[in-house]
Design an enzyme around this catalytic site. Structure first.
Site, PDB file in Angstrom:
ATOM      1  CE  LYS A 108      -5.184  -1.880   2.200  1.00 18.42           C
ATOM      2  NZ  LYS A 108      -4.175  -3.539   1.822  1.00 18.42           N
ATOM      3  CG  HIS A 112     -11.645  -1.347   8.918  1.00 19.10           C
ATOM      4  ND1 HIS A 112     -11.928  -0.046   8.662  1.00 19.10           N
ATOM      5  CD2 HIS A 112     -11.454  -1.315  10.530  1.00 19.10           C
ATOM      6  CE1 HIS A 112     -11.395   0.705   9.909  1.00 19.10           C
ATOM      7  NE2 HIS A 112     -11.289   0.043  10.777  1.00 19.10           N
ATOM      8  CD  GLU A 126      -4.132   5.697   3.936  1.00 19.41           C
ATOM      9  OE1 GLU A 126      -3.588   5.717   2.928  1.00 19.41           O
ATOM     10  OE2 GLU A 126      -5.608   5.296   4.452  1.00 19.41           O
ATOM     11  NE  ARG A 139      -7.520  -9.497  -3.229  1.00 22.35           N
ATOM     12  CZ  ARG A 139      -8.606  -8.908  -2.620  1.00 22.35           C
ATOM     13  NH1 ARG A 139      -9.861  -9.238  -3.508  1.00 22.35           N
ATOM     14  NH2 ARG A 139      -8.874  -8.422  -1.787  1.00 22.35           N
TER      15      ARG A 139
END
Length: 671
Positions: free
Chosen positions: A116, A235, A200, A292
């Site tokens: 990421k 999440h 973040e 994917r």
């Protein structure tokens, strides 16, 4: 076109890939662990190869065994599905080195987007908007905490190699950072073998919107519109839909163009998803790219009429994309609900057990369009389990994906509500009732969407249990009477449903209980074997069994006709009335008294799992709610907390120990 592929996965996605391959005349090879020897995906393929024991690290994550199986069976290519090794660049490269086609992007693209932090740096160079945060390589806890302090709370910790909600934590305060980071890293190393994280800024009330992209080896790249995946818990996505409500043509084009640019920047090939986090004002930020096929790909298939697995197989065979951008159209609206073996009322804890009964809505499994059809089927079910199969502690507890289509969002919502109501699952806890409340709730039905929807509407989605209605009690009583009559036959006059007595009528009390508490009713036998007078809560009702066919009962109650399926599971009676499921526990007077639920000083495991951390020592004094130990099950962590202020008398397990559901974990003495 390829003629034989190995599917390096299990469950519904393996079944899904096998179905398209079969339609295209491509032979398939399944792989399985010991826990899956008789699984549906094994029987869906032409051949199968055992990988090893049940734990994924000894089976589905063993790339060398998978490649050896592909070579031994003569497969030309490997389809990784999603999860497991699907985004593992080393596995993709090993397939290529072995002369096998990896049905996915090249290893270089996986490597570029798999981290990421690296992906964020790449997008930053491409001028794609990014959420403020730290995406670098430094991982010292003190440094990361300082970065979080600089960004400002709340912040989101996210596993750099992660996905599926694993290894993610929201941190509200600086003093909570260290504990959250340690937990995040443990979960990340367990799920992905990589404990690096990024930090973040955590946006409030954002939407999660993702763009489906597809590229081939001829330089073509398109986007197949968007999916809104805002409804999440822990999440992890719960509901997904396409197209995104409220999406303008201009915003769709901007996000689609950005997604295609991201895919081109890494030389992408195959199916991929570029995920954005979007503010309510329409601004959006790049979040990550999943290299994917996504779990929620069926909603895109339903609105475009395209089989994305077929696209994958054609691209992997060297063909060009079937359609160009201007040929793609949106038709109607689709919604997907993930049906899980879990208990929403207990924090969505996974549920382990056997699917003693599984009935579903009438559906078309996987197929999109019949030849010449103008629209897809209204209901589609993708599932990797059947009635009688077990949900084990080793893998994700998904039972099925329920996908519906409608000419517009309102029609799709109606189809979803109807299809959920037709589900009947017995043997373990499910989230079906929760999904029904979620779909019918004001927020989702009115498209008031953001990633905090479930938390914001917690009270409406988790209402206090209501007492069983007289209709439910009558159906449960009738099912008991029918079961007793069938068990006794003609041999036992004492179990006769006629209730004949020499000097009066038989009056019998039935006691039930549910989450709302105890419920009792009295039955006065009429003497004909099918009619009773029912007394409950001070009211008097006339009940008659009109017909009984297996589990299906048809009653007349005060002249009203009731029909439901009632399934008995030990002391539990599950009533499915076509709208909701109700579960009642029957207090059988002939059975031995059950053990007390009160565990005193015992604290037990809510599910099978492994102890990953002990947070309190023997003899220590703790306050109510203090964390005592952490368990891991199905790649998720669960913290066991003190039920009251008191003392930890003894810890009965050590870090690394496996524990069974219900096992006593520690001895605790309340103050």
């Amino acid at each position: 076109m390829l003629n034989k592929i190995l599917i390096a996965n299990r469950g519904e996605i393996a079944c899904r890939v096998a179905a398209t391959a079969r339609r295209l005349g491509i032979a398939t090879v399944a792989v399985y662990s010991d826990a899956d020897a008789h699984a549906k995906h094994v029987q869906s393929c032409d051949e199968s190869v055992r990988l090893g024991p049940a734990p994924a690290k000894e089976s589905y994550l063993c790339g060398d065994k998978i490649i050896a199986a592909a070579l031994a069976t003569g497969a030309q290519a490997v389809h990784p599905g999603y999860g497991f090794l699907s985004e593992n660049a080393e596995f993709a490269q090993a397939c290529a080195d072995a002369g096998l086609v990896f049905i996915g992007p090249p290893a270089s693209a996986i490597r570029a987007m798999g981290s990421k932090s690296a992906a964020k740096a790449l997008m930053e160079k491409a001028a794609v908007p990014l959420v403020p945060g730290y995406h670098g390589e430094r991982q010292e806890s003190g440094f990361l905490r300082a970065e979080a302090d600089r960004i400002g709370y709340p912040v989101l910790l996210k596993a750099s190699a992660g996905g599926g909600g694993k290894g993610m934590r929201v941190v509200e305060r600086s003093e909570d950072f260290e504990a959250a980071l340690a937990s995040c890293k443990r979960e990340a190393i367990s799920s992905f073998g990589d404990d690096r994280v990024l930090v973040e800024k955590y946006l409030t009330q954002p939407r999660h919107i993702e763009i489906q992209v597809f590229a081939d080896t001829h330089g073509n790249c398109v986007y197949l519109f968007e999916r809104d995946c805002s409804v999440q818990r822990r999440h992890q996505k719960v509901l997904e839909e396409a197209p995104a409500p409220g999406m303008t043509a201009e915003r769709r084009a901007a996000m689609g163009d950005a997604a295609v640019a991201a895919a081109r920047a890494v030389g992408y090939v195959g199916a991929g998803t570029v995920e954005f986090i979007a503010n309510q004002d329409g601004s959006f930020y790049f979040m990550e790219m999943n290299t994917r096929l996504q779990v929620e790909h069926p909603v895109t298939e339903m609105i475009t009429g395209q089989d994305l697995v077929e696209w994958q197989l054609r691209v992997a065979s060297g063909e060009a994309l079937p359609l160009e951008q201007e040929q793609l159209r949106i038709n109607g609206h689709a919604i997907e609900a993930r049906i899980y073996a879990e208990n929403p009322e207990k924090g969505f804890l996974p549920s382990i057990g056997t699917l003693a009964r599984m009935r579903t809505a009438s559906a078309v499994e996987f197929r999109l369009h019949e030849a010449g059809a103008s629209q897809p089927a209204a209901v589609r079910i993708d599932s990797g389990v059947r009635e009688g199969d077990a949900i084990s502690p080793f893998y994700d507890p998904m039972i099925a994906k329920l996908i519906v289509w409608g000419a517009d969002r309102e029609a799709a919502l109606r189809n979803m509500s109807r299809a959920l109501a037709q589900y009947q699952v017995v043997g373990l806890a499910t989230n079906i009732g929760f999904l029904q409340r979620l779909v019918s709730g004001a927020a989702f039905s009115q498209a008031d969407l953001d990633t905090g929807l479930i938390e914001r509407h917690h009270d409406a989605l988790f209402p206090a249990p209501a007492p069983a209605s007289i209709d439910t009690l009558a159906l449960a009583a009738a099912a008991l009477l029918q079961g007793e009559a069938q068990a006794a036959g003609d041999a036992d006059p004492w179990s006769s449903t006629h209730g004949w007595r020499l000097n009066g009528k038989l009056l019998r009390t039935l006691e039930f209980s549910d989450q709302a508490g105890p419920a009792a009713l009295q039955l006065e036998y009429a003497g004909d074997g099918s009619s009773w007078r029912l007394l409950a809560n001070g009211s008097d009702h006339a009940m008659r069994i009109e017909s009984a066919d297996g589990s299906t009962l048809r009653l007349s109650l005060d002249g009203r006709v009731l029909q439901a399926d009632v399934v008995r599971e030990g002391e539990l009676l599950h009533v499915f009335d076509g709208r909701m499921q109700y579960s009642l526990r029957y207090a059988d007077p002939m059975a031995h008294a059950g053990h007390s639920e009160a565990e005193g000083g015992r604290l037990t495991a809510p599910m099978p799992g492994k102890i990953v951390a002990i947070l309190a020592q023997k003899g220590s004094s703790v306050e109510k709610g203090a964390p005592l130990l952490i368990m891991e099950a199905m790649k998720m962590e669960h913290t066991i907390t003190a039920p009251a202020g008191g003392t930890v008398v003894d810890m009965l397990y050590a870090v690394g120990d496996q524990v069974a559901e219900g096992a006593q974990l520690l001895e605790f003495k309340a103050a």
